[in-house]
Design a protein around this motif. Structure first.
Motif, PDB file in Angstrom:
ATOM      1  N   ALA A 168       0.829  -1.200   0.000  1.00  0.00           N
ATOM      2  CA  ALA A 168       0.000   0.000   0.000  1.00  0.00           C
ATOM      3  C   ALA A 168       0.866   1.253   0.000  1.00  0.00           C
ATOM      4  O   ALA A 168       0.484   2.273  -0.594  1.00  0.00           O
ATOM      5  CB  ALA A 168      -0.930  -0.008   1.214  1.00  0.00           C
ATOM      6  N   THR A 169       2.008   1.197   0.670  1.00  0.00           N
ATOM      7  CA  THR A 169       2.909   2.353   0.652  1.00  0.00           C
ATOM      8  C   THR A 169       3.343   2.664  -0.771  1.00  0.00           C
ATOM      9  O   THR A 169       3.330   3.822  -1.210  1.00  0.00           O
ATOM     10  CB  THR A 169       4.133   2.094   1.545  1.00  0.00           C
ATOM     11  OG1 THR A 169       3.697   1.863   2.891  1.00  0.00           O
ATOM     12  CG2 THR A 169       5.081   3.282   1.526  1.00  0.00           C
ATOM     13  N   PHE A 170       3.713   1.631  -1.530  1.00  0.00           N
ATOM     14  CA  PHE A 170       4.109   1.853  -2.918  1.00  0.00           C
ATOM     15  C   PHE A 170       2.911   2.242  -3.783  1.00  0.00           C
ATOM     16  O   PHE A 170       3.063   2.976  -4.769  1.00  0.00           O
ATOM     17  CB  PHE A 170       4.785   0.603  -3.483  1.00  0.00           C
ATOM     18  CG  PHE A 170       6.282   0.650  -3.400  1.00  0.00           C
ATOM     19  CD1 PHE A 170       7.049   0.880  -4.522  1.00  0.00           C
ATOM     20  CD2 PHE A 170       6.926   0.466  -2.183  1.00  0.00           C
ATOM     21  CE1 PHE A 170       8.432   0.938  -4.448  1.00  0.00           C
ATOM     22  CE2 PHE A 170       8.300   0.512  -2.090  1.00  0.00           C
ATOM     23  CZ  PHE A 170       9.069   0.752  -3.231  1.00  0.00           C
ATOM     24  N   ALA A 171       1.727   1.757  -3.438  1.00  0.00           N
ATOM     25  CA  ALA A 171       0.535   2.178  -4.174  1.00  0.00           C
ATOM     26  C   ALA A 171       0.270   3.657  -3.938  1.00  0.00           C
ATOM     27  O   ALA A 171      -0.061   4.403  -4.875  1.00  0.00           O
ATOM     28  CB  ALA A 171      -0.667   1.332  -3.763  1.00  0.00           C
ATOM     29  N   ASN A 172       0.406   4.108  -2.687  1.00  0.00           N
ATOM     30  CA  ASN A 172       0.286   5.534  -2.402  1.00  0.00           C
ATOM     31  C   ASN A 172       1.384   6.321  -3.111  1.00  0.00           C
ATOM     32  O   ASN A 172       1.140   7.402  -3.651  1.00  0.00           O
ATOM     33  CB  ASN A 172       0.356   5.785  -0.897  1.00  0.00           C
ATOM     34  CG  ASN A 172      -0.976   5.582  -0.201  1.00  0.00           C
ATOM     35  OD1 ASN A 172      -2.030   5.909  -0.737  1.00  0.00           O
ATOM     36  ND2 ASN A 172      -0.953   5.028   1.002  1.00  0.00           N
ATOM     37  N   THR A 207       2.802   5.570  -5.876  1.00  0.00           N
ATOM     38  CA  THR A 207       2.472   5.612  -7.298  1.00  0.00           C
ATOM     39  C   THR A 207       1.419   6.682  -7.582  1.00  0.00           C
ATOM     40  O   THR A 207       1.573   7.513  -8.484  1.00  0.00           O
ATOM     41  CB  THR A 207       1.983   4.231  -7.766  1.00  0.00           C
ATOM     42  OG1 THR A 207       3.011   3.265  -7.530  1.00  0.00           O
ATOM     43  CG2 THR A 207       1.620   4.247  -9.230  1.00  0.00           C
ATOM     44  N   GLY A 208       0.331   6.661  -6.816  1.00  0.00           N
ATOM     45  CA  GLY A 208      -0.728   7.642  -7.030  1.00  0.00           C
ATOM     46  C   GLY A 208      -0.260   9.059  -6.777  1.00  0.00           C
ATOM     47  O   GLY A 208      -0.588   9.983  -7.543  1.00  0.00           O
ATOM     48  N   LEU A 209       0.518   9.258  -5.717  1.00  0.00           N
ATOM     49  CA  LEU A 209       0.972  10.607  -5.390  1.00  0.00           C
ATOM     50  C   LEU A 209       2.095  11.073  -6.315  1.00  0.00           C
ATOM     51  O   LEU A 209       2.251  12.273  -6.536  1.00  0.00           O
ATOM     52  CB  LEU A 209       1.393  10.672  -3.922  1.00  0.00           C
ATOM     53  CG  LEU A 209       0.212  10.558  -2.943  1.00  0.00           C
ATOM     54  CD1 LEU A 209       0.697  10.367  -1.511  1.00  0.00           C
ATOM     55  CD2 LEU A 209      -0.698  11.789  -3.035  1.00  0.00           C
ATOM     56  N   GLN A 220       7.344  12.001   1.434  1.00  0.00           N
ATOM     57  CA  GLN A 220       8.747  12.134   1.831  1.00  0.00           C
ATOM     58  C   GLN A 220       9.670  11.647   0.725  1.00  0.00           C
ATOM     59  O   GLN A 220      10.630  12.321   0.334  1.00  0.00           O
ATOM     60  CB  GLN A 220       8.974  11.337   3.115  1.00  0.00           C
ATOM     61  CG  GLN A 220      10.416  11.227   3.573  1.00  0.00           C
ATOM     62  CD  GLN A 220      10.529  10.316   4.798  1.00  0.00           C
ATOM     63  OE1 GLN A 220       9.561  10.096   5.512  1.00  0.00           O
ATOM     64  NE2 GLN A 220      11.712   9.792   5.032  1.00  0.00           N
ATOM     65  N   LEU A 221       9.369  10.459   0.177  1.00  0.00           N
ATOM     66  CA  LEU A 221      10.209   9.890  -0.875  1.00  0.00           C
ATOM     67  C   LEU A 221      10.137  10.709  -2.165  1.00  0.00           C
ATOM     68  O   LEU A 221      11.097  10.731  -2.939  1.00  0.00           O
ATOM     69  CB  LEU A 221       9.775   8.456  -1.157  1.00  0.00           C
ATOM     70  CG  LEU A 221      10.002   7.452  -0.017  1.00  0.00           C
ATOM     71  CD1 LEU A 221       9.361   6.113  -0.357  1.00  0.00           C
ATOM     72  CD2 LEU A 221      11.493   7.270   0.257  1.00  0.00           C
ATOM     73  N   LEU A 222       9.010  11.382  -2.381  1.00  0.00           N
ATOM     74  CA  LEU A 222       8.834  12.174  -3.594  1.00  0.00           C
ATOM     75  C   LEU A 222       9.444  13.563  -3.488  1.00  0.00           C
ATOM     76  O   LEU A 222       9.375  14.348  -4.436  1.00  0.00           O
ATOM     77  CB  LEU A 222       7.342  12.292  -3.916  1.00  0.00           C
ATOM     78  CG  LEU A 222       6.649  10.997  -4.352  1.00  0.00           C
ATOM     79  CD1 LEU A 222       5.135  11.175  -4.367  1.00  0.00           C
ATOM     80  CD2 LEU A 222       7.144  10.565  -5.732  1.00  0.00           C
TER      81      LEU A 222
END
Length: 466
Positions: A138-142, A144-146, A189-191
């Motif tokens: 879900a973290t990677f899904a978020n 991806t969307g963000l 944060q990652l973005l």
């Protein structure tokens, strides 16, 4: 290397049925078995022991010392148990060992992913024309969307952020309610957008009026985050109202539906997701209510072109894909064929099977809520809306100021005891238990046992303190 795989695979295949059939009777965690973990250590062997002996050791250690989270009484976090079809599909995934990124690397895996994504959109009532990609979580899904939201937002400032980065751009405004999950913050944060830049409006459910006041004062586009299924009590942001704001002010609406997206499966709860078809991106997780193995998230995006613009253009000619290229639609390049367990379980149980699963869990959560309300020493802290039940131990005579310490100790004791797993959270200033019911094996007897064990341990604490 061992030339013959049959004996070692047969060893695992023969061990699996006995282990799985034992889950209903096992404690979730057996602290005494942790001594087995010592057998995992030691120096790297110069000469290997061979596959048969090594895998036999791993089975001995693992079936004893693992947290038996596939069992029916693991109610901690939000963790489903893997269905038989999904488990077998995962074995097939490892057997075939596909790189599920390009059509040229695996027509099987890319086709299965495309089919599985279509079935998931159908299951959740999302438009068939939306784009999508499977993710590790879900973290990677978020993420991806963000990431798509960030690309969209930067384009409205005249910048191709995928090519040129964020330098020189203002901070991207991100607004939501008090339910914004840490995984969405981690994605930001990652973005490079900042974990703590989210402007929250309301301690709990998002306040559309407050968000609108903030949007009216902004000079430029913004990103809204709606939470579908808050982790402490299963509450939902007003997605439909946030979609109205997104349309009125030209915002990107991202919905974090890690487990709450499955509310769409039941007529009893589908209204909680009203308006989700007007979102721009939606994230969810398969290891929760879909009951498939870990590394099974999914992201859906209204405009499929944005996925390609956000993650594509690698300038790597050897990666030209032909028909399908999931490396240009998500954050990964090499990836396992995580679609196969999803395909297998959806094919096996269908829409009706998953509707029955969700509704049975809704019934179990309601039953647990009634048990809590009937117990003189338990207090329900929030209405039971979905599959999470938020309550605390509140015995007569214990002062309010001591209840948080008592419940924190009770949560630690439940995990240490191991018969039933349910950890604590802080909900509206109170330390509380928040069991989440998403495992296909869980029964009424299991949630009743949670109440019995919690009260038993609670009484012990109060007596010891006295």
């Amino acid at each position: 290397m061992d030339p013959d795989a049959e004996p070692v695979l047969d060893l695992v295949a023969k061990a699996a049925p006995g282990y799985l059939s034992s889950l209903a009777a096992r404690p979730v965690d057996d602290a005494a078995a942790r001594v087995l973990l010592d057998d995992l250590g030691g120096p790297l062997p110069e000469e290997g022991l061979g596959a048969l002996e090594s895998v036999g050791e791993l089975l001995r250690i693992g079936t004893g010392a693992a947290t038996h989270s596939s069992g029916p009484r693991f109610l901690h976090l939000v963790v489903g148990g893997v269905t038989p079809a999904a488990l077998a599909g995962d074995w097939v995934t490892s057997l075939l060992d596909q790189n599920a990124v390009l059509w040229s690397s695996s027509p099987l895996a890319t086709t299965a992913e495309t089919v599985a994504l279509g079935w998931l959109k159908d299951l959740f009532g999302l438009p068939a024309e939306w784009g999508g990609v499977l993710t590790p979580s879900a973290t990677f899904a978020n993420l991806t969307g963000l990431a798509c939201a960030r690309h969209w937002w930067a384009a409205r400032h005249g910048r191709d952020v995928a090519a040129d980065g964020l330098g020189g751009l203002p901070a991207m405004p991100v607004l939501g309610g008090g339910y914004v999950h840490p995984s969405a913050r981690k994605a930001l944060q990652l973005l490079g957008c900042g974990r703590d830049t989210v402007r929250t409006h309301g301690d709990g459910r998002a306040d559309p009026a407050a968000i609108e006041r903030d949007l009216a004062a902004l000079d430029g586009p913004a990103v809204l985050i709606a939470t579908a299924g808050e982790v402490n009590a299963g509450d939902f942001d007003p997605i439909d109202e946030l979609a109205d704001l997104a349309r009125r002010y030209g915002c990107w609406l991202h919905v974090d539906g890690a487990f709450g997206l499955f509310a769409a499966l039941s007529p009893r709860t589908a209204h909680l997701l009203r308006g989700i078809e007007r979102a721009d991106s939606v994230a969810a997780d398969g290891h929760k209510w879909l009951n498939v193995p870990y590394e099974s998230g999914f992201a859906f995006v209204r405009d499929p072109r944005v996925l390609g613009e956000t993650f594509g253009s690698w300038h790597a000619p050897y990666l030209l894909a032909g028909e399908v290229d999931y490396s240009r639609l998500g954050p990964e390049s090499s990836r396992r064929a995580r679609a196969l367990p999803i395909w297998a379980t959806l094919r096996a149980y269908g829409r009706a099977g998953y509707r029955e699963l969700v509704e049975r869990h809704l019934d179990l959560a309601a039953h647990l809520g009634r048990l809590v309300e009937a117990a003189p020493d338990l207090e329900l802290l929030a209405p039971v809306r979905l599959c999470v039940v938020c309550f605390r131990y509140r015995p007569p005579g214990v002062p309010e100021e001591e209840l948080d310490t008592l419940n924190a100790a009770l949560g630690e004791a439940l995990l240490a005891d191991g018969r039933v797993y349910a950890g604590t959270t802080v909900y509206r200033g109170h330390t509380a238990l928040r069991p989440a019911i998403v495992n296909w094996r869980t029964t009424e007897a299991d949630v009743e046992r949670l109440v019995d064990v919690a009260r038993e341990l609670g009484v012990r604490f109060v007596q010891d303190a006295g």
